[in-house]
Motif scaffolding. Structure first.
Motif, PDB file in Angstrom:
ATOM      1  N   TRP A   1       7.575  -7.083  58.351  1.00  0.00           N
ATOM      2  CA  TRP A   1       8.790  -7.373  59.748  1.00  0.00           C
ATOM      3  C   TRP A   1       8.923  -8.119  60.867  1.00  0.00           C
ATOM      4  O   TRP A   1       7.581  -8.146  61.100  1.00  0.00           O
ATOM      5  N   PRO A   2       9.687  -8.684  60.823  1.00  0.00           N
ATOM      6  CA  PRO A   2       9.060  -9.667  61.997  1.00  0.00           C
ATOM      7  C   PRO A   2       8.733  -8.365  64.036  1.00  0.00           C
ATOM      8  O   PRO A   2       9.784  -7.576  63.903  1.00  0.00           O
TER       9      PRO A   2
ATOM     10  N   TRP B   1      15.430  -6.672  69.652  1.00  0.00           N
ATOM     11  CA  TRP B   1      15.842  -7.585  68.857  1.00  0.00           C
ATOM     12  C   TRP B   1      17.948  -7.913  69.978  1.00  0.00           C
ATOM     13  O   TRP B   1      18.202  -8.131  70.211  1.00  0.00           O
ATOM     14  N   THR B   2      17.825  -6.658  70.965  1.00  0.00           N
ATOM     15  CA  THR B   2      19.572  -6.126  71.668  1.00  0.00           C
ATOM     16  C   THR B   2      19.039  -7.369  72.497  1.00  0.00           C
ATOM     17  O   THR B   2      20.590  -7.904  73.039  1.00  0.00           O
ATOM     18  N   ASP B   3      17.956  -7.925  73.267  1.00  0.00           N
ATOM     19  CA  ASP B   3      18.073  -8.572  74.211  1.00  0.00           C
ATOM     20  C   ASP B   3      18.319 -10.327  73.869  1.00  0.00           C
ATOM     21  O   ASP B   3      18.394 -11.152  74.050  1.00  0.00           O
TER      22      ASP B   3
ATOM     23  N   LEU C   1       5.645 -17.864  66.018  1.00  0.00           N
ATOM     24  CA  LEU C   1       6.394 -17.280  64.315  1.00  0.00           C
ATOM     25  C   LEU C   1       7.159 -15.895  64.375  1.00  0.00           C
ATOM     26  O   LEU C   1       7.769 -16.223  63.599  1.00  0.00           O
ATOM     27  N   GLN C   2       7.271 -15.248  65.002  1.00  0.00           N
ATOM     28  CA  GLN C   2       7.335 -13.715  64.952  1.00  0.00           C
ATOM     29  C   GLN C   2       9.483 -14.211  64.932  1.00  0.00           C
ATOM     30  O   GLN C   2      10.145 -13.844  64.257  1.00  0.00           O
ATOM     31  N   PHE C   3      10.079 -15.291  65.958  1.00  0.00           N
ATOM     32  CA  PHE C   3      10.935 -15.619  65.939  1.00  0.00           C
ATOM     33  C   PHE C   3      11.618 -16.417  64.620  1.00  0.00           C
ATOM     34  O   PHE C   3      12.597 -16.638  64.279  1.00  0.00           O
ATOM     35  N   LEU C   4      10.697 -17.529  64.581  1.00  0.00           N
ATOM     36  CA  LEU C   4      11.220 -18.209  63.655  1.00  0.00           C
ATOM     37  C   LEU C   4      11.408 -17.055  61.884  1.00  0.00           C
ATOM     38  O   LEU C   4      12.297 -17.629  61.531  1.00  0.00           O
TER      39      LEU C   4
ATOM     40  N   SER D   1      11.140 -15.243  51.983  1.00  0.00           N
ATOM     41  CA  SER D   1      10.064 -16.407  53.122  1.00  0.00           C
ATOM     42  C   SER D   1      10.061 -16.017  54.133  1.00  0.00           C
ATOM     43  O   SER D   1       8.928 -16.366  54.499  1.00  0.00           O
ATOM     44  N   GLY D   2      11.150 -15.994  55.346  1.00  0.00           N
ATOM     45  CA  GLY D   2      10.720 -15.163  56.474  1.00  0.00           C
ATOM     46  C   GLY D   2       9.403 -13.956  56.148  1.00  0.00           C
ATOM     47  O   GLY D   2       8.974 -13.813  57.121  1.00  0.00           O
TER      48      GLY D   2
END
Length: 341
Positions: free
Chosen positions: A237-238, A243-245, A92-95, A296-297
């Motif tokens: 916030w996700p 994020w760098t990876d 869900l976090q990546f979504l 929405s995200g």
């Protein structure tokens, strides 16, 4: 094909009734697209609320309906799978991260005024787009002719089987009745949308009459308890993403989501323009779609874009103004159980 729609000016009554009709029709679609993406149905429902409200209030095409769509769900499902492979709860976090980045890309697309290029699309492509979506929507309905048989396969997945006998007959009969009401009720009166009457009549028959499959059955078949419950989401916030990876995957997936959403939205806008003999603002719609996807995200939705099926239902039911989309979104937000089991 467009002779089925009459050119008319909207009013508050027509917009409100058509908005209510759209809200009722949005529920099963949002749930179905949530299953496609591999997320909880509430994720799809809240996406429909945010997408519908923001684009209706700020978008460039009054009367056009936005929400969770199958095209976005297919791509969004890749983000969920990618995150799930990295750890529990990361899907869900990546979504949400992908949807938020896609929203920023769409806003940039609109700010750079690239939406005007949709006018270069030939008319045969538009007809092919409409017919192609009709086929996809039709094929998507076949799943509702299946039910959970109570057993699991070797991988632990629920085994679905085709409905048979009287149960199938009841379902087909209700479908035929729904189509008949939509087709012939306007001959009696056009004061109330025929689609709304069809939903109410068939819904009451299914509730008080024979044992027919409902949304509750679909939710149970998907592994839930048959209920929809949840309070208004809070912004988040996700988390858990390095994020760098994973920036390359997020950016690539977000770009695909953004382009699919923009193309479907702008082609739907062009179709509604042709039907209503008016002209929408493509660049403004891109910015509104982007802002809606970002929020929405941020609020836990799966994002989306314009929905050609719901937009045509809205236009056919008399919805022409922004009120129709706003009523649909507000009705959807308040129409399912909140904080109740």
């Amino acid at each position: 094909m467009f002779h089925l729609f009459s050119k008319k000016n909207g009013n508050l009554k027509d917009d409100s009734l058509s908005g209510l009709t759209v809200a009722l029709a949005l529920v099963p679609e949002a749930i179905a697209f949530s299953f496609i993406a591999g997320v909880n149905p509430l994720v799809g429902l809240w996406a429909a609320v945010f997408m519908g409200f923001i684009t209706a209030a700020c978008g460039g095409r009054p009367g056009m309906i936005s929400g969770a769509t199958g095209a976005i769900a297919v791509v969004a499902g890749k983000a969920v799978q990618y995150g799930d492979n990295l750890g529990e709860g990361l899907g869900l976090q990546f979504l949400f991260a992908v949807i938020m980045v896609a929203g920023c890309i769409q806003i940039l697309f609109g700010v750079l005024k690239l939406g005007r290029f949709i006018r270069l699309v030939p008319h045969p492509v538009m007809i092919g787009f409409v017919n192609g979506l009709a086929i996809v929507i039709c094929m998507g309905q076949f799943g509702f002719f299946k039910k959970f048989n109570g057993s699991l396969d070797e991988n632990g997945n629920r085994v679905m089987e085709w409905m048979q006998g009287s149960e199938l007959g009841i379902l087909v009969g209700l479908i035929v009745l729904t189509m008949a009401i939509i087709q012939f009720f306007p001959k009696l009166t056009k004061a109330v949308p025929s689609t709304l009457i069809a939903i109410i009549v068939v819904g009451l028959i299914a509730y008080f009459g024979p044992d027919a499959r409902t949304i509750e059955n679909v939710l149970r078949d998907g592994g839930g308890d048959g209920t929809l419950s949840g309070s208004f989401p809070v912004p988040s916030w996700p988390s858990g993403i390095v994020w760098t990876d994973h920036w390359l995957f997020i950016l690539q997936t977000a770009f695909v989501v953004a382009m699919v959403g923009i193309i479907e939205s702008l082609m739907t806008l062009q179709l509604i323009d042709e039907i209503t003999e008016t002209r929408g603002q493509g660049n403004r719609e891109c910015v509104a779609q982007g802002g809606a996807n970002f929020l929405s995200g941020l609020f836990g939705g799966m994002g989306g874009c314009a929905m050609i099926g719901q937009s045509l239902i809205n236009i056919k039911s008399g919805g022409r103004g922004r009120t129709s989309g706003i009523v649909a979104a507000v009705s959807l937000a308040t129409g399912f159980d909140v904080d109740r089991k």
